[in-house]
Every structure is written in structure tokens, then in C-alpha cells.
Design an enzyme around this catalytic site. Structure first.
Site, mmCIF file in Angstrom:
data_model
loop_
_atom_site.group_PDB
_atom_site.id
_atom_site.type_symbol
_atom_site.label_atom_id
_atom_site.label_comp_id
_atom_site.label_asym_id
_atom_site.label_seq_id
_atom_site.Cartn_x
_atom_site.Cartn_y
_atom_site.Cartn_z
ATOM 1 N N HIS A 62 25.974 44.822 17.493
ATOM 2 C CA HIS A 62 24.754 45.015 18.266
ATOM 3 C C HIS A 62 23.528 44.897 17.381
ATOM 4 C CE1 HIS A 62 25.541 49.215 16.965
ATOM 5 N NE2 HIS A 62 24.454 49.686 17.536
ATOM 6 N N GLU B 3 26.777 49.713 11.232
ATOM 7 C CA GLU B 3 27.407 51.015 11.517
ATOM 8 C C GLU B 3 28.921 50.965 11.323
ATOM 9 O OE1 GLU B 3 24.236 52.919 14.737
ATOM 10 O OE2 GLU B 3 26.075 52.052 15.517
ATOM 11 N N HIS C 132 20.180 58.954 13.401
ATOM 12 C CA HIS C 132 19.252 57.858 13.704
ATOM 13 C C HIS C 132 17.814 58.332 13.524
ATOM 14 C CE1 HIS C 132 23.052 56.929 15.753
ATOM 15 N NE2 HIS C 132 22.707 55.671 15.740
ATOM 16 N N HIS D 172 28.955 54.771 19.735
ATOM 17 C CA HIS D 172 28.300 56.042 20.077
ATOM 18 C C HIS D 172 27.011 55.833 20.887
ATOM 19 C CE1 HIS D 172 26.393 55.648 15.816
ATOM 20 N NE2 HIS D 172 25.630 55.049 16.699
HETATM 21 C C1 DHB Z 1 22.259 51.636 21.173
HETATM 22 C C2 DHB Z 1 23.374 51.662 20.341
HETATM 23 C C3 DHB Z 1 23.397 52.487 19.212
HETATM 24 O O1 DHB Z 1 24.438 52.554 18.324
HETATM 25 C C4 DHB Z 1 22.325 53.308 18.947
HETATM 26 O O2 DHB Z 1 22.409 54.153 17.912
HETATM 27 C C5 DHB Z 1 21.190 53.272 19.761
HETATM 28 C C6 DHB Z 1 21.172 52.437 20.882
HETATM 29 C C7 DHB Z 1 22.225 50.795 22.401
HETATM 30 O O3 DHB Z 1 23.167 50.037 22.660
HETATM 31 O O4 DHB Z 1 21.260 50.882 23.154
HETATM 32 FE FE FE Z 2 23.860 53.931 16.488
#
Ligand code: DHB
Ligand code: FE
Length: 283
Positions: free
Chosen positions: A193, A240, A59, A12
Site C-alpha cells: 500500500h 511495514e 503512526h 492493521h
Molecule cells: C491505511 C493503512 C495503514 O497501514 C495505515 O497505517 C493507515 C491507513 C489505509 O489503508 O488507509
Molecule cells: Fe500502518
């Protein structure tokens, strides 16, 4: 009766929302990302659901350190778009399905899953970016959406097993709703990530590939995955992915993989996307 007809999972990433809103989808960087959703757009146009139960995380946009529900279900008629600090995304408000949402809340709570019922909720990129990826830029979203927010921001998030079992409880709830509705369950976030600290930018392609394999064919093996493994292997925001287990639990024992897409890089994140259908034998 209502039926769970499909499950969908997708990252997302907020930069994807910005690329859509600022008409940058055709840039060399973004074109391959959006191409991964062409199949999905055609598929969903052919069998549009009535309702999507959309599992996502807030978030710290609507919720804050003042209130951190582990599982929160949006039971309102409509959900406005949050301002995440750069103005709300220019997308339609989200229309809910209060009857089914209250039914899922009641069924899950009586099934011993203590959901937080939310009657006023604004939704951030965790929920709107998946809608944009799948439905593009319509004047109104073509489905009703039941937001199901999961805390993966503040320790401790729910366990893998708890998420999987909540998915199963949601399946039971949907299947006991008397109206004839086509319902999909979506899981969002991930894949690997990490947005902060010395390991910021971490991506683990082999680990993501293994997670996708197991999500389809051997989800039971993911139920015992501890938080520390997501953190170590998939980065701090890789947690997540527990939300994908709610989606998978809602589909029953066996599924058919209709579509799988993986792309690196997209912003700071490994982007993953699958579409799954319960096999006909599932009760
Ligand atoms: C990014 C990815 C995420 O899932 C998020 O909530 C905020 C930023 C990103 O890749 O920058
Ligand atoms: Fe996220």
C-alpha cells in the site's frame, strides 16, 4: 519454560477498526474482510495464548519527530489507547506482562539488540486493529500483550535481516523465561500500500503472493530484501512488512501454514493475514 506456540500476521488498516466500532462489519464492502478471520477466531478460542508479543508500528500517534526509537518494547502494566485525531477507539485498555517484557528486553540487549525500554506508552491502530480482528469486541482483551514498536515511519527503518534476527533473539528470550507460558508473536502492517504521492493507491498482488510464499517456505530469501524493493514493489507503506519478519524469525526454522487470507481492496491497502505454527522439530 515459556514457549513460542504460534505466529500470526495481519494488516492493521485503521478503517477496519472504524468498521468494527461503528457496527459496519456486515456491510457488503466489509463482510468478506471479516470472513477471512473466522477461522482464526475459532482457532485462537481453542488454544488461547497467555501472552502476545505484538510487533507493530506507531503512526506518529505516541511517538513523534522528537523521539524515534528503532525498536521499543512496552514494559508497563497497562497501555492506554491513543487519540489519533478522531478520539481514542472505544476498545479496552491493553494489559501488559512486565515480567516477560523486561526479560525479553534484558535478554535481547545482552544479545546485542539495543531495545528502547518504554514504561509509559499509548497504542494506536497498529496494535488495536489486529486485536479487534482476532478477538472481536470483548469487555477486556483475553491476553496479556507486550507491545513491540518498530520505526517504519521515518527513514531509515531497520533492515529485513535485522528484523529477522531480532525475531530469533526474541525466540531465545522467550524460551529462557522460567514461567510456563504459551506465547504467540504477531507481526502487523502491510501488505502492499501507498497512502501518499503520485502512486497513492498502489497495490501489487503478485508481489504480495510471492512474499507470503517465501515468508512460509523460504524466509532466508527475504532477509536480503532491500528497502528500495519494498518501496518500489509494495509502495511506501509496504515497508511495514519488515515487521512480519520479526514474527517469522521468532518461530524457528520451519513452520506449518495453518491459515492464509488475502483480500483487495480494504481501504487503500492489500490486506494479508497468515497463521503459522512452528513444526515440532524446531528446537
Ligand atoms: C491505511 C493503512 C495503514 O497501514 C495505515 O497505517 C493507515 C491507513 C489505509 O489503508 O488507509
Ligand atoms: Fe500502518
Amino acid at each position: 519454560m515459556a514457549r513460542v506456540t504460534a505466529g500470526l500476521a495481519t494488516s492493521h488498516i485503521p478503517a477496519i477498526g472504524a468498521a468494527i466500532d461503528l457496527a459496519k462489519t456486515d456491510m457488503d464492502y466489509w463482510r468478506p474482510v471479516f470472513a477471512g478471520y473466522d477461522w482464526t477466531k475459532e482457532w485462537i478460542a481453542q488454544s488461547p495464548p497467555d501472552v502476545v508479543v505484538l510487533v507493530y508500528n506507531d503512526h506518529a500517534s505516541h511517538f513523534s519527530m522528537e523521539l524515534i526509537p528503532t525498536f521499543a518494547i512496552g514494559c508497563a502494566e497497562r497501555f492506554a489507547i491513543c487519540d489519533e485525531g478522531y478520539g481514542p477507539r472505544p476498545v479496552p485498555e491493553v494489559v501488559g506482562h512486565p515480567d516477560l517484557a523486561w526479560h525479553i528486553a534484558a535478554s535481547a540487549i545482552l544479545d546485542e539488540f539495543d531495545m528502547t525500554i518504554v514504561n509509559e506508552l499509548t497504542v494506536d491502530h497498529g496494535l488495536t486493529v489486529p486485536l479487534s480482528l482476532v478477538f472481536g469486541q470483548p469487555a477486556a482483551w483475553p491476553v496479556a500483550v507486550i507491545p513491540l514498536a518498530v520505526n517504519v515511519v521515518q527513514y531509515p527503518p531497520p533492515t529485513s535481516n535485522r528484523c529477522f534476527e531480532l525475531g530469533r533473539a526474541i525466540r531465545r528470550a522467550i524460551q529462557s523465561f522460567p514461567e510456563d507460558l504459551n506465547v504467540q508473536v504477531w507481526g502487523t502492517g502491510g501488505m502492499s500500500h501507498q497512502l501518499q504521492g503520485p502512486r497513492a493507491g498502489l497495490i501489487n498482488e503478485p508481489w504480495d503472493a510471492d512474499f507470503l510464499d517465501r515468508l512460509v517456505a523460504d524466509p532466508d530469501s527475504l532477509r536480503t530484501m532491500p528497502h528500495i524493493e519494498y518501496l518500489r514493489e509494495a509502495g511506501s507503506e509496504g515497508i511495514e512488512l519488515v515487521m512480519w519478519l520479526i514474527m517469522r524469525g521468532a518461530l524457528g526454522e520451519s513452520v506449518e501454514l495453518l491459515h492464509r487470507f488475502y483480500h483487495v481492496p480494504a481501504s487503500n491497502t492489500a490486506l494479508g493475514h497468515v497463521v503459522l505454527e512452528p513444526t515440532k522439530e524446531n528446537p
